[in-house]
Design a protein around this motif. Structure first.
Motif, PDB file in Angstrom:
ATOM      1  N   HIS A 183      50.271  83.401   3.717  1.00 50.19           N
ATOM      2  CA  HIS A 183      50.787  85.211   2.764  1.00 50.19           C
ATOM      3  C   HIS A 183      51.313  84.852   1.775  1.00 50.19           C
ATOM      4  O   HIS A 183      51.338  84.780   0.866  1.00 50.19           O
ATOM      5  CB  HIS A 183      51.182  86.250   3.862  1.00 50.19           C
ATOM      6  CG  HIS A 183      49.513  86.445   4.655  1.00 50.19           C
ATOM      7  ND1 HIS A 183      49.358  87.262   4.268  1.00 50.19           N
ATOM      8  CD2 HIS A 183      49.800  86.018   6.408  1.00 50.19           C
ATOM      9  CE1 HIS A 183      47.749  87.015   5.430  1.00 50.19           C
ATOM     10  NE2 HIS A 183      49.064  86.690   6.829  1.00 50.19           N
ATOM     11  N   ASN A 184      52.930  85.069   1.922  1.00 43.46           N
ATOM     12  CA  ASN A 184      53.819  85.025   0.924  1.00 43.46           C
ATOM     13  C   ASN A 184      54.512  83.723   1.327  1.00 43.46           C
ATOM     14  O   ASN A 184      54.987  83.798   2.407  1.00 43.46           O
ATOM     15  CB  ASN A 184      54.264  86.459   1.023  1.00 43.46           C
ATOM     16  CG  ASN A 184      54.072  87.256   0.922  1.00 43.46           C
ATOM     17  OD1 ASN A 184      52.892  87.382   0.142  1.00 43.46           O
ATOM     18  ND2 ASN A 184      54.507  88.404   1.299  1.00 43.46           N
ATOM     19  N   PHE A 185      54.371  82.493   0.606  1.00 39.05           N
ATOM     20  CA  PHE A 185      54.305  81.274   0.759  1.00 39.05           C
ATOM     21  C   PHE A 185      55.251  80.861  -0.860  1.00 39.05           C
ATOM     22  O   PHE A 185      55.452  81.615  -1.650  1.00 39.05           O
ATOM     23  CB  PHE A 185      53.709  80.393   0.942  1.00 39.05           C
ATOM     24  CG  PHE A 185      52.747  80.301  -0.690  1.00 39.05           C
ATOM     25  CD1 PHE A 185      53.089  79.523  -1.215  1.00 39.05           C
ATOM     26  CD2 PHE A 185      51.216  81.404   0.443  1.00 39.05           C
ATOM     27  CE1 PHE A 185      51.846  79.610  -2.104  1.00 39.05           C
ATOM     28  CE2 PHE A 185      50.402  80.847  -1.131  1.00 39.05           C
ATOM     29  CZ  PHE A 185      50.042  80.449  -1.863  1.00 39.05           C
ATOM     30  N   ASP A 186      56.447  79.747  -0.595  1.00 40.43           N
ATOM     31  CA  ASP A 186      57.285  78.728  -1.443  1.00 40.43           C
ATOM     32  C   ASP A 186      56.261  77.661  -1.697  1.00 40.43           C
ATOM     33  O   ASP A 186      55.954  77.180  -1.149  1.00 40.43           O
ATOM     34  CB  ASP A 186      58.444  79.013  -0.775  1.00 40.43           C
ATOM     35  CG  ASP A 186      59.076  79.423  -0.459  1.00 40.43           C
ATOM     36  OD1 ASP A 186      59.228  80.771  -1.279  1.00 40.43           O
ATOM     37  OD2 ASP A 186      59.570  79.937   0.530  1.00 40.43           O
ATOM     38  N   LEU A 187      55.498  77.872  -3.088  1.00 39.41           N
ATOM     39  CA  LEU A 187      55.822  76.805  -3.729  1.00 39.41           C
ATOM     40  C   LEU A 187      56.115  75.805  -4.871  1.00 39.41           C
ATOM     41  O   LEU A 187      56.828  75.812  -5.031  1.00 39.41           O
ATOM     42  CB  LEU A 187      54.326  76.614  -4.658  1.00 39.41           C
ATOM     43  CG  LEU A 187      53.347  75.663  -4.932  1.00 39.41           C
ATOM     44  CD1 LEU A 187      53.129  74.929  -4.535  1.00 39.41           C
ATOM     45  CD2 LEU A 187      52.774  76.648  -6.533  1.00 39.41           C
ATOM     46  N   LEU A 188      56.092  74.846  -4.242  1.00 37.65           N
ATOM     47  CA  LEU A 188      56.612  73.263  -4.903  1.00 37.65           C
ATOM     48  C   LEU A 188      55.830  72.515  -5.818  1.00 37.65           C
ATOM     49  O   LEU A 188      54.811  72.056  -4.721  1.00 37.65           O
ATOM     50  CB  LEU A 188      57.530  72.561  -4.745  1.00 37.65           C
ATOM     51  CG  LEU A 188      58.091  70.643  -5.134  1.00 37.65           C
ATOM     52  CD1 LEU A 188      59.558  71.931  -6.163  1.00 37.65           C
ATOM     53  CD2 LEU A 188      58.512  70.376  -4.032  1.00 37.65           C
ATOM     54  N   ALA A 189      55.602  72.580  -7.008  1.00 44.93           N
ATOM     55  CA  ALA A 189      54.491  71.898  -7.460  1.00 44.93           C
ATOM     56  C   ALA A 189      54.972  71.077  -8.878  1.00 44.93           C
ATOM     57  O   ALA A 189      56.273  71.240  -9.630  1.00 44.93           O
ATOM     58  CB  ALA A 189      53.761  73.204  -8.654  1.00 44.93           C
ATOM     59  N   GLY A 190      54.825  69.861  -9.101  1.00 43.14           N
ATOM     60  CA  GLY A 190      55.290  68.714  -9.791  1.00 43.14           C
ATOM     61  C   GLY A 190      53.895  68.054 -10.568  1.00 43.14           C
ATOM     62  O   GLY A 190      52.933  67.927 -10.387  1.00 43.14           O
ATOM     63  N   ALA A 191      53.903  67.737 -11.699  1.00 38.51           N
ATOM     64  CA  ALA A 191      53.159  67.671 -13.127  1.00 38.51           C
ATOM     65  C   ALA A 191      53.658  66.240 -13.144  1.00 38.51           C
ATOM     66  O   ALA A 191      53.569  65.791 -13.863  1.00 38.51           O
ATOM     67  CB  ALA A 191      52.453  68.462 -13.529  1.00 38.51           C
ATOM     68  N   PHE A 192      51.671  65.356 -13.075  1.00 42.08           N
ATOM     69  CA  PHE A 192      52.461  63.921 -13.676  1.00 42.08           C
ATOM     70  C   PHE A 192      52.114  63.749 -15.439  1.00 42.08           C
ATOM     71  O   PHE A 192      51.581  65.572 -15.624  1.00 42.08           O
ATOM     72  CB  PHE A 192      50.775  62.669 -13.579  1.00 42.08           C
ATOM     73  CG  PHE A 192      51.168  62.000 -13.876  1.00 42.08           C
ATOM     74  CD1 PHE A 192      52.209  60.632 -13.720  1.00 42.08           C
ATOM     75  CD2 PHE A 192      50.663  60.741 -15.192  1.00 42.08           C
ATOM     76  CE1 PHE A 192      52.379  59.426 -13.933  1.00 42.08           C
ATOM     77  CE2 PHE A 192      51.189  59.284 -15.854  1.00 42.08           C
ATOM     78  CZ  PHE A 192      51.723  59.354 -15.161  1.00 42.08           C
ATOM     79  N   PRO A 193      53.117  63.517 -16.038  1.00 41.44           N
ATOM     80  CA  PRO A 193      54.025  64.229 -17.459  1.00 41.44           C
ATOM     81  C   PRO A 193      52.420  63.603 -18.782  1.00 41.44           C
ATOM     82  O   PRO A 193      51.453  62.639 -18.084  1.00 41.44           O
ATOM     83  CB  PRO A 193      55.086  62.952 -17.919  1.00 41.44           C
ATOM     84  CG  PRO A 193      55.277  62.502 -16.779  1.00 41.44           C
ATOM     85  CD  PRO A 193      54.065  62.696 -15.982  1.00 41.44           C
ATOM     86  N   SER A 194      52.162  64.286 -19.955  1.00 40.42           N
ATOM     87  CA  SER A 194      51.088  63.964 -20.939  1.00 40.42           C
ATOM     88  C   SER A 194      50.772  63.219 -21.230  1.00 40.42           C
ATOM     89  O   SER A 194      50.177  62.441 -21.754  1.00 40.42           O
ATOM     90  CB  SER A 194      51.547  65.109 -21.945  1.00 40.42           C
ATOM     91  OG  SER A 194      51.178  66.932 -21.413  1.00 40.42           O
ATOM     92  N   GLN A 195      52.266  62.227 -21.394  1.00 47.33           N
ATOM     93  CA  GLN A 195      52.341  60.881 -21.869  1.00 47.33           C
ATOM     94  C   GLN A 195      51.748  59.784 -20.643  1.00 47.33           C
ATOM     95  O   GLN A 195      52.764  59.899 -19.439  1.00 47.33           O
ATOM     96  CB  GLN A 195      54.160  60.459 -21.700  1.00 47.33           C
ATOM     97  CG  GLN A 195      54.506  61.433 -23.237  1.00 47.33           C
ATOM     98  CD  GLN A 195      54.915  63.004 -23.515  1.00 47.33           C
ATOM     99  OE1 GLN A 195      55.456  62.634 -21.502  1.00 47.33           O
ATOM    100  NE2 GLN A 195      54.385  63.257 -24.081  1.00 47.33           N
ATOM    101  N   GLY A 196      51.705  58.368 -21.046  1.00 49.56           N
ATOM    102  CA  GLY A 196      51.019  57.278 -19.569  1.00 49.56           C
ATOM    103  C   GLY A 196      52.165  57.289 -19.092  1.00 49.56           C
ATOM    104  O   GLY A 196      53.577  56.934 -19.819  1.00 49.56           O
ATOM    105  N   ALA A 197      51.579  55.973 -18.135  1.00 51.63           N
ATOM    106  CA  ALA A 197      52.976  55.383 -17.352  1.00 51.63           C
ATOM    107  C   ALA A 197      52.318  53.627 -16.799  1.00 51.63           C
ATOM    108  O   ALA A 197      51.117  53.455 -16.887  1.00 51.63           O
ATOM    109  CB  ALA A 197      53.660  55.576 -16.523  1.00 51.63           C
ATOM    110  N   THR A 198      52.787  53.093 -16.611  1.00 46.80           N
ATOM    111  CA  THR A 198      52.505  51.993 -16.008  1.00 46.80           C
ATOM    112  C   THR A 198      52.812  51.416 -14.261  1.00 46.80           C
ATOM    113  O   THR A 198      54.483  51.480 -14.600  1.00 46.80           O
ATOM    114  CB  THR A 198      52.527  50.856 -17.025  1.00 46.80           C
ATOM    115  OG1 THR A 198      51.549  50.899 -18.094  1.00 46.80           O
ATOM    116  CG2 THR A 198      51.735  49.567 -15.646  1.00 46.80           C
TER     117      THR A 198
END
Length: 838
Positions: free
Chosen positions: A632-647
């Motif tokens: 129901h009411n939950f805490d969310l931790l969200a992360g995203a890979f950047p717009s720039q690439g990586a190796t």
């Protein structure tokens, strides 16, 4: 992978300990089996101890050999006598080896190699290299085994010590026989026999004869094989080599079974089982039990076949638990070598309509497959019990154990008397020896009579009677009670659920269905593995390459329709009768590469997701449905890979990754959708996020992740700045407070050759083991834009209240079907929920 074969090669001891003083060095003594009482032994006394340990080993008294040689090891350490220490380590190692305790054996051999490395003692070093070769061979690493054998032989060929050479030559032949190089193997065995016969080395002769018999047997020359086995058996009885005696008896059983002489085969199997059981040799015991199971199956004695195959599986389970300390490649080799027995038993149980017992074996198989991939699978309290036994089966096992123990007691006493020279026997001992030999001969013919006795036939009759009255459908094994309890918990949450367990066999697909209110059922679909795999590959291609224009009933869905007809249509009426809404799916093999949601019903022009919400599990015994509640009411931790690439850099391997601009938007939109949320973007999306996860109910990672068949070390979850975590690293995560972890851009790589798909469920299992209730992941990399839409709808559904995770996902996927741009299953079917999504 090579299978563990049903014949023998030789372990050897290096027992010549010279009175050599060597400068003190520091070596770990952590491998000692017990605390040894302090006593000052002379080197002469220690040499006698090693001799006693060797004799204990040769007569199958492995625990006694370990105790004696451990005591000798402590003594040699006080003298800084590294040659003696190496011999003691080797003695302890071969004893553990013969008990099937491979981890302890390999560690002892490696320690022996360390302490003897500075010495000029080729015989001893050859013995150690040989025994390492043996350990690798029995675990299926044949090429490595050959390397060690050749290394050992090269050490000895320049010496005049002929006794070790026939053993090493024999073992090279044995390894080549594993590779089916029969002509080369036979040449090695004949060389070994020539040397050992010329020098009258009986121990070595017995091995060469035994393996010449195996070559003949494998090439269909049964009478020639029997002659070799019997000649070897005569020698091993005379020199009281119980280990090779048992292996000869087992091989004779197989040879006589092949020639149709079933009573003689049964007699040899029973005697072999008595010896291996008495020695505690689980590896050999498992082989004999499997042969007995196969024997009774061929004879049509299905009930007995099942009992002995259950015993085989439980023996394998005990060994599987022990080898988890070995390096991963060895575990993989051993586990793959016994997988077929699990499938054989499940197959046999299903043909007898013993569905819940088959489901139990399927769970054990899935645990084994997970262990094959991840190497550290702990299982549960239920799986550690192995297979369950019915009361009549327990009665039979008790009766059989009583008979076997009588044979063991007589055999051990006879072995003790045969160690005494005839001229030194008292009259009482001589008479006892004659009596025991008569008893032994009589016992060999008793096993068939035992099986035909009124007691045993009564047990078999009771078992058949129970099964014929549908007792198989309600049999109360402990796992049956757990199964029903789990299903009732799910039902009380307001969802009618059914568990679906497909099993891929050599000539068919078996589908097991269990629900709360209907008896367990099985359905058989005749289909070859080749046709099934071809259809799976076609379906995978159809799902992962969306056409420019798309119609729901297009020909590209033909393979998905086939899979629906094989997996779902046979059980459709059962699901409808039980009003099933949720499918709890435990896929087998390559079926793991196809999401159940994407199966297409051509008759109703519907995807399966339009009828059911779907929850994937690794195995029922590994999934806890005790808590079933919506978020129901939950805490969310969200992360995203950047717009720039990586190796990413894996040692010498480099993995270039494109930037994910829509992933950033996806997470930003989620932050707007979910009131209590925290986001980590750009520089903040780094490896430290793993230490924040356990403070949140839901963790959402919009990032690259790849799960590679057979290579958990190369399977990764990417963070920013080139940081990543492998699937093995996930073992250190703490997710005990996390209800759901989402990986919205991961994929599994499938080439032209299908694996068994365990990497798909291995991810879910790993997250569950770290505490997360469920994992939402993708089977292939999906369009960023469509993923953003689906994820936003998914979280809106969760927040709306009252929806389980599976329902929230189902409704999100169904919503995508109404989007003309993203209605192809490529865009929505990739998302699967693994674990407790209820």
């Amino acid at each position: 992978m090579m299978r563990v074969r049903q014949f023998c090669s030789a372990l050897i001891l290096a027992v010549v300990v010279q009175n050599v003083a060597i400068a003190p060095q520091t070596f770990s003594s952590e491998l000692k089996e017990e605390v040894i009482e302090k006593k000052a032994y002379t080197l002469a006394e220690l040499r006698n101890l090693i001799h006693d340990g060797e004799m204990a080993f040769r007569t199958g008294e492995y625990q006694e050999a370990i105790a004696i040689c451990t005591k000798a090891l402590a003594g040699f350490e006080t003298h800084n006598h590294f040659e003696g220490m190496g011999t003691a380590h080797n003695c302890i190692g071969i004893s553990h080896h013969s008990l099937g305790e491979f981890t302890k054996a390999v560690r002892q051999y490696e320690q022996a190699a360390v302490v003897t490395q500075p010495l000029d003692n080729p015989r001893q070093q050859a013995a150690i290299a040989n025994n390492l070769g043996e350990a690798y061979r029995q675990l299926g690493e044949i090429e490595n085994a050959i390397t060690y054998y050749e290394q050992a032989l090269s050490m000895m060929q320049s010496s005049q010590d002929l006794q070790v050479q026939p053993i090493l030559i024999n073992n090279l032949g044995f390894a080549h026989m594993e590779l089916e190089n029969y002509a080369l193997a036979q040449d090695y065995y004949l060389q070994s026999l020539e040397i050992s016969s010329a020098e009258n080395y009986q121990y070595e002769m017995s091995y060469a004869l035994k393996n010449l018999g195996e070559v003949a047997f494998r090439q269909g020359e049964n009478q020639k094989a029997i002659a070799y086995f019997e000649e070897s058996l005569q020698i091993t009885r005379e020199i009281d080599n119980r280990r090779v005696t048992a292996l000869n008896l087992n091989s004779l059983g197989k040879a006589y079974e092949t020639t149709g002489q079933s009573d003689q085969a049964l007699t040899y199997y029973q005697e072999a089982l008595g010896i291996t059981t008495a020695m505690g040799d689980r590896h050999s015991t498992g082989r004999v039990l499997k042969n007995l199971g196969s024997f009774f199956q061929t004879q049509g004695d299905t009930e007995l076949a099942i009992i002995f195959l259950k015993e085989t599986i439980n023996t394998y389970e005990s060994i599987r638990g022990e080898i988890q300390g070995l390096e991963t490649s060895l575990q993989e080799s051993y586990l793959s070598s016994v997988e077929s027995t699990y499938r054989d038993l499940a197959d046999l149980l299903l043909t007898q309509n013993r569905i819940l017992e088959a489901q139990r074996v399927l769970d054990l198989l899935k645990v084994q497959e997970l262990s094959d991939y991840l190497y550290h699978v702990r299982g549960t309290e239920e799986t550690e019990k192995g297979t369950g036994y019915r009361p009549p089966e327990e009665t039979f096992l008790a009766l059989n154990q009583e008979q076997t123990e009588q044979l063991i007691i007589a055999s051990k006493r006879l072995a003790d008397l045969e160690k005494i020279s005839p001229s030194n026997l008292t009259e009482i001992q001589r008479q006892e020896l004659i009596s025991l030999r008569k008893q032994q001969n009589a016992e060999r013919g008793k096993f068939r009579a035992f099986l035909e006795s009124d007691e045993v036939q009564s047990v078999i009759g009771e078992l058949k009677s129970n099964l014929s009255t549908n007792e198989s459908l309600s049999f109360n094994l402990s796992q049956d009670a757990k199964l029903k309890e789990q299903l009732q918990t799910i039902k009380q949450s307001g969802r009618n659920a059914a568990i679906i367990y497909p099993l891929i066999l050599g000539d068919r697909l078996e589908i097991v269905v269990v629900s709360a209110d209907t008896p367990p059922l099985r359905h058989t679909v005749p289909i070859s593995p080749a046709e099934l795999n071809e259809t799976i590959l076609e379906a995978r291609q159809a799902l992962t390459t969306p056409p420019k224009s798309y119609a729901k009933s297009s020909n590209s869905n033909a393979s998905l329709s086939k899979l629906h007809d094989w997996l779902i249509k046979p059980i459709e009426s059962t699901l409808e009768t039980a009003n099933i809404e949720t499918l709890i799916y435990a896929p087998d093999g390559a079926l793991r590469y196809i999401p159940l949601a994407a199966l297409f019903d051509a008759d109703s022009d519907q995807w399966l997701i339009e009828k059911y919400d779907i929850n994937n599990i690794t195995a029922l015994s590994l999934t806890d449905f005790d808590e079933v509640s919506a978020l129901h009411n939950f805490d969310l931790l969200a992360g995203a890979f950047p717009s720039q690439g990586a190796t990413l850099e894996f040692g010498t391997r480099q993995v270039p990754l494109d930037g994910l601009p829509y992933a950033v938007r996806e997470v930003e939109t989620l932050a707007e959708t979910v009131p209590s949320s925290s986001v980590r973007l750009d520089e903040q999306f780094n490896g430290d996020i793993i230490y924040e996860m356990n403070s949140y109910d839901v963790v959402h990672l919009a990032t690259h992740a790849e799960f590679v068949s057979g290579r958990p070390k190369d399977s990764y979850i990417a963070f920013g700045k080139g940081e990543f975590a492998t699937l093995e690293d996930v073992r250190d995560w703490d997710l005990s407070n996390v209800a759901l972890i989402v990986l919205s851009a991961c994929e599994t790589g499938v080439g032209d050759t299908l694996g068994n798909g365990i990497e798909v469920l291995g991810l879910g299992y790993q997250m569950q083991q770290q505490g997360a209730d469920a994992t939402l992941a993708t089977l292939w990399s999906v369009s960023d834009r469509s993923t953003q839409l689906l994820m936003n709808r998914f979280y809106e559904n969760l927040l709306d209240g009252g929806r389980t995770k599976t329902v929230a996902l189902q409704e999100s996927q169904r919503a995508m079907l109404t989007n003309d741009k993203f209605n192809h299953p490529y865009y929505w079917a990739s998302f699967i929920l693994i674990g407790n999504g209820l």
